[in-house]
Design a protein around this motif. Structure first.
Motif, PDB file in Angstrom:
ATOM      1  N   ILE B 122      31.368  52.176 100.397  1.00  0.00           N
ATOM      2  CA  ILE B 122      30.140  52.642 101.064  1.00  0.00           C
ATOM      3  C   ILE B 122      30.073  54.167 101.053  1.00  0.00           C
ATOM      4  O   ILE B 122      29.025  54.761 100.758  1.00  0.00           O
ATOM      5  CB  ILE B 122      30.062  52.091 102.507  1.00  0.00           C
ATOM      6  N   CYS B 125      29.322  55.341  97.416  1.00  0.00           N
ATOM      7  CA  CYS B 125      27.927  55.093  97.010  1.00  0.00           C
ATOM      8  C   CYS B 125      26.975  55.985  97.800  1.00  0.00           C
ATOM      9  O   CYS B 125      26.000  56.506  97.250  1.00  0.00           O
ATOM     10  CB  CYS B 125      27.573  53.624  97.211  1.00  0.00           C
ATOM     11  N   SER B 126      27.267  56.176  99.106  1.00  0.00           N
ATOM     12  CA  SER B 126      26.397  57.041  99.920  1.00  0.00           C
ATOM     13  C   SER B 126      26.399  58.456  99.357  1.00  0.00           C
ATOM     14  O   SER B 126      25.354  59.100  99.240  1.00  0.00           O
ATOM     15  CB  SER B 126      26.878  57.088 101.371  1.00  0.00           C
ATOM     16  N   CYS B 130      23.285  60.454  97.986  1.00  0.00           N
ATOM     17  CA  CYS B 130      22.968  61.787  98.525  1.00  0.00           C
ATOM     18  C   CYS B 130      22.854  62.805  97.390  1.00  0.00           C
ATOM     19  O   CYS B 130      21.977  63.662  97.401  1.00  0.00           O
ATOM     20  CB  CYS B 130      24.048  62.250  99.495  1.00  0.00           C
ATOM     21  N   TYR B 205      23.539  52.144 104.686  1.00  0.00           N
ATOM     22  CA  TYR B 205      23.307  53.160 103.641  1.00  0.00           C
ATOM     23  C   TYR B 205      22.201  54.123 104.064  1.00  0.00           C
ATOM     24  O   TYR B 205      22.332  55.342 103.923  1.00  0.00           O
ATOM     25  CB  TYR B 205      22.937  52.492 102.311  1.00  0.00           C
ATOM     26  N   ILE B 208      23.619  56.456 106.727  1.00  0.00           N
ATOM     27  CA  ILE B 208      24.586  57.453 106.245  1.00  0.00           C
ATOM     28  C   ILE B 208      23.896  58.485 105.363  1.00  0.00           C
ATOM     29  O   ILE B 208      24.084  59.693 105.529  1.00  0.00           O
ATOM     30  CB  ILE B 208      25.749  56.773 105.491  1.00  0.00           C
ATOM     31  N   VAL B 209      23.083  58.015 104.432  1.00  0.00           N
ATOM     32  CA  VAL B 209      22.415  58.945 103.518  1.00  0.00           C
ATOM     33  C   VAL B 209      21.520  59.890 104.309  1.00  0.00           C
ATOM     34  O   VAL B 209      21.537  61.112 104.115  1.00  0.00           O
ATOM     35  CB  VAL B 209      21.601  58.190 102.446  1.00  0.00           C
ATOM     36  N   ALA B 269      31.889  60.131 105.891  1.00  0.00           N
ATOM     37  CA  ALA B 269      31.292  58.792 105.792  1.00  0.00           C
ATOM     38  C   ALA B 269      32.386  57.735 105.740  1.00  0.00           C
ATOM     39  O   ALA B 269      32.193  56.612 106.203  1.00  0.00           O
ATOM     40  CB  ALA B 269      30.395  58.693 104.568  1.00  0.00           C
TER      41      ALA B 269
END
Lengths: 382, 333
Positions: B122, B125-126, B130, B205, B208-209, B269
């Motif tokens: 996660i 990928c975040s 970003c 997601y 976080i993003v 994150a």
């Protein structure tokens, strides 16, 4: 002072031949940034294999003109032709032009050879040919031992040669150089100036150089275009610009000059007499001048064209003036004398130091006579 | 140590403890303090560097040592709920008991491994999302009119003026089944049934993003803004089209910013707890949430501490790799 070996082809002086086709033709080009007119109605022809210098102070529009040739700026009006082709709307990456940037603009993340190879890679040149041409070019600018280095590991002079190699490797027909020698120290400049001229001879490229340094322009150029406030004020060979300036700006910008304001008191077709009343001297000029009799005129007198001595000249009526030495600057090859006239104004006079130690040398507070030849002064009407 | 010549109190010190105390009593307290400080090998440099070290030592290193200590303890039903490592054994011996069972337990239960893996996934990928969103934003900001850059920069930082927790809560109102997004879509007749977004990985997601995007944009912006634009002109002049110039010049030169932004998103994150807790569901098994559950629900302080230490080790390894990459990126310039 200016013993620069001029490129041979320049001696043909194609600009004197009305039949010659210019390689670059700038026609009535104007560039505005908002209200500011950077380049104002400039027309200029540059011929194949010339080394043309655009000379002017900062903000005179010379760099903008160069950037328009490279394609980074579009003219607000007017046209630019390179080799007969109208450049309007042609992006920089499609022009047959390469530029050497003032800051060199070397790619910091690439080695010297990758920097030089960059342009060839864009044209999808075969790798083998790229290798050979890069090696040959690095050889030419004497940088082969530094091929693997990054730009930050080089000295200023080496970076400048990388920039030159990078702009030359594509063998452009026209090379633009923006203050190419600005960041170099004096010794390095002089050697590089001659290197540039050798390269130009060898490769037959047409150069347009932008500079604010008149000495650089004098040494390099086949012709100089003096710019001021967006206009081209005068175009000519270095000696034409120096000896026959068209106005006070050019006379003052190129070299040092003593400017005397005066009026015509006597004239004929083959001479003119100008009285500079404020300074108490009369100029006899050995050629006629086309100016209205009572108009304000200026006589420009270069410091090296004035004789200085304690004895009065034979004829003290004209082309001479008396003064007191106010200051002396010893430059090694010449000495510069600041002579104060009775009117209070200062006149600069240079004299070559012909003898190592003079017995009766001129010194501070000496009363001296300044005199000059009738052909020495330049009469300016504006 | 040649005390006598160096110290103003030398003679009296030599006179013995009684003489010393009597001398101290005669000195003004301030003078005493200054004398004591002057004798320490301290200078202005040390004081300036010392302060942050003191801060880090007190508020990072000491708590870290406590957590490290707890991670080697046994779980007890007591107050505090863990055993002490050091015991006074009989006959004047001190016994030190280190229990590595907490760490072996982490390895035996796949829950933890899966949680670490999911967290890394996660977080990675975040950070990637970003980067994809943040790069064009930072690029546009760096190339905008200098007069506007300050305003744009302020807009990026503006969300920080509101509490992080509140901003994450606000997303519940947006993503809920009867939240704003679903209501608008149903109102427009685009969908009949609400799209389930809350309590999914998607919501995590988004959270976080959204929360970490500024940390990507700021370092990217600062490297892109510093870039010399004549390099791009030079590239174009040499026959390179603008798009290719971006990939051969701009992107490689902005790598330090990419690496910095990526780490600034990825590392926090990785241990994120609030966002998966508020927006995620049961499928979102992130290590921060596992840690929280162990600590507060199970009162398994030693296990929770072991989870924390293991995560820290992971982050240290990742940071070491990142530092190596950054060094490489910088060396190549």
């Amino acid at each position: 002072m200016h013993d620069g070996r001029k490129p041979e082809l320049a001696l043909d002086e194609p600009w004197r031949n009305p039949q010659a086709t210019p390689y670059i033709s700038i026609r009535n080009v104007t560039k505005r940034f908002g209200d500011f007119v950077a380049v104002n109605d400039v027309s200029l022809n540059v011929y194949r294999q010339e080394l043309f210098c655009l000379l002017g102070g900062s903000g005179c529009g010379k760099s903008t003109l160069l950037r328009m040739l490279a394609g980074f700026e579009e003219p607000s009006s007017g046209q630019i032709f390179i080799d007969g082709q109208d450049m309007a709307g042609i992006p920089p990456y499609s022009r047959p032009v390469n530029m050497m940037f003032q800051s060199y603009a070397l790619f910091p993340h690439m080695s010297v050879q990758d920097n030089v190879a960059f342009g060839l890679k864009q044209d999808r040149t075969p790798l083998k040919e790229i290798r050979e041409r890069v090696a040959a070019m690095l050889d030419l600018v004497k940088l082969s031992p530094f091929a693997k280095r990054k730009p930050h590991q080089l000295s200023g002079g080496q970076r400048q040669r990388v920039a030159l190699a990078r702009s030359l490797v594509k063998e452009p027909k026209l090379l633009l150089l923006d203050e190419p020698l600005g960041a170099l120290d004096r010794k390095l400049r002089e050697s590089t100036q001659f290197e540039l001229m050798n390269l130009q001879d060898k490769l037959g490229v047409t150069f347009i150089v932008v500079t604010h340094d008149q000495e650089e322009a004098m040494t390099l150029a086949s012709r100089i275009g003096v710019m001021n406030q967006g206009h081209i004020v005068q175009v000519g060979t270095p000696s034409e610009i120096y000896e026959f300036p068209v106005n006070r700006f050019v006379a003052d910008f190129i070299g040092t000059v003593n400017m005397f304001a005066g009026r015509i008191v006597d004239e004929d077709s083959n001479y003119v007499r100008i009285a500079a009343e404020a300074d108490g001297c009369t100029f006899f000029i050995d050629h006629g001048v086309s100016a209205s009799p009572n108009a304000q005129l200026w006589v420009a007198l270069r410091p090296e064209k004035i004789n200085i001595g304690r004895e009065a000249p034979a004829d003290t009526r004209e082309n001479c003036v008396q003064g007191v030495i106010d200051g002396i600057a010893y430059m090694g090859d010449v000495s510069v004398f600041n002579v104060k006239l009775a009117s209070g104004r200062m006149v600069k006079v240079t004299r070559p130091n012909l003898i190592r130690r003079e017995e009766d040398t001129l010194t501070w507070d000496d009363e001296v006579w300044l005199h000059w030849h009738p052909a020495s002064g330049v009469v300016l009407t504006s | 140590m040649s005390r006598g010549s160096q110290l103003p109190l030398g003679d009296r010190l030599a006179a013995g403890p009684r003489g010393l105390t009597s001398t101290l009593a005669q000195l003004p307290p301030l003078r005493l303090l200054l004398n004591a400080l002057a004798r320490l090998p301290l200078s202005g440099h040390h004081a300036v560097i010392g302060l942050p070290y003191l801060w880090l030592g007190l508020f990072f290193l000491v708590p870290f040592v406590i957590v490290l200590k707890i991670s080697f303890a046994d779980q007890l039903i007591a107050q505090p709920p863990y055993s002490s490592l050091v015991d006074l054994a009989t006959e004047g011996y001190i016994s030190l008991k280190l229990n590595i069972g907490n760490y072996t337990f982490l390895g035996s239960d796949p829950l933890y491994f899966n949680a670490y893996l999911k967290s890394v996934e996660i977080a990675f990928c975040s950070a990637l999302i970003c980067l994809v969103i943040g790069y064009p934003m930072a690029y546009a900001m760096a190339r905008s009119d200098p007069a506007w850059r300050g305003v744009l920069l302020m807009l990026v930082v503006l969300p920080f003026w509101t509490s992080f927790l509140l901003r994450v809560y606000a997303w519940i109102g947006l993503l809920n089944n009867n939240g704003i997004i679903n209501n608008v879509l149903i109102g427009l007749g685009l969908i009949q049934e609400p799209i389930v977004m809350m309590r999914t990985n998607f919501a995590v997601y988004v959270g976080i993003v959204y929360s970490y995007l500024p940390f990507m944009i700021l370092p990217l912006y600062s490297t892109l803004e510093k870039m010399d634009l004549t390099l791009l002109e030079a590239a174009e002049d040499l026959g390179c089209r603008p798009l290719k110039a971006f990939f051969t010049i701009t992107l490689p030169l902005s790598m330090p910013g990419v690496i910095a932004g990526f780490s600034l998103v990825f590392i926090p994150a990785l241990g994120e707890f609030v966002i998966p807790d508020l927006l995620g569901g049961t499928e979102t098994l992130m290590i921060g949430k596992v840690l929280w559950d162990e600590f507060f629900s199970n009162r398994a302080w030693p296990i929770a501490s072991a989870v924390a230490i293991a995560m820290l080790s992971l982050v240290v390894v990742i940071m070491a790799v990142q530092k190596m990459l950054a060094k490489h990126a910088e060396a190549s310039q």
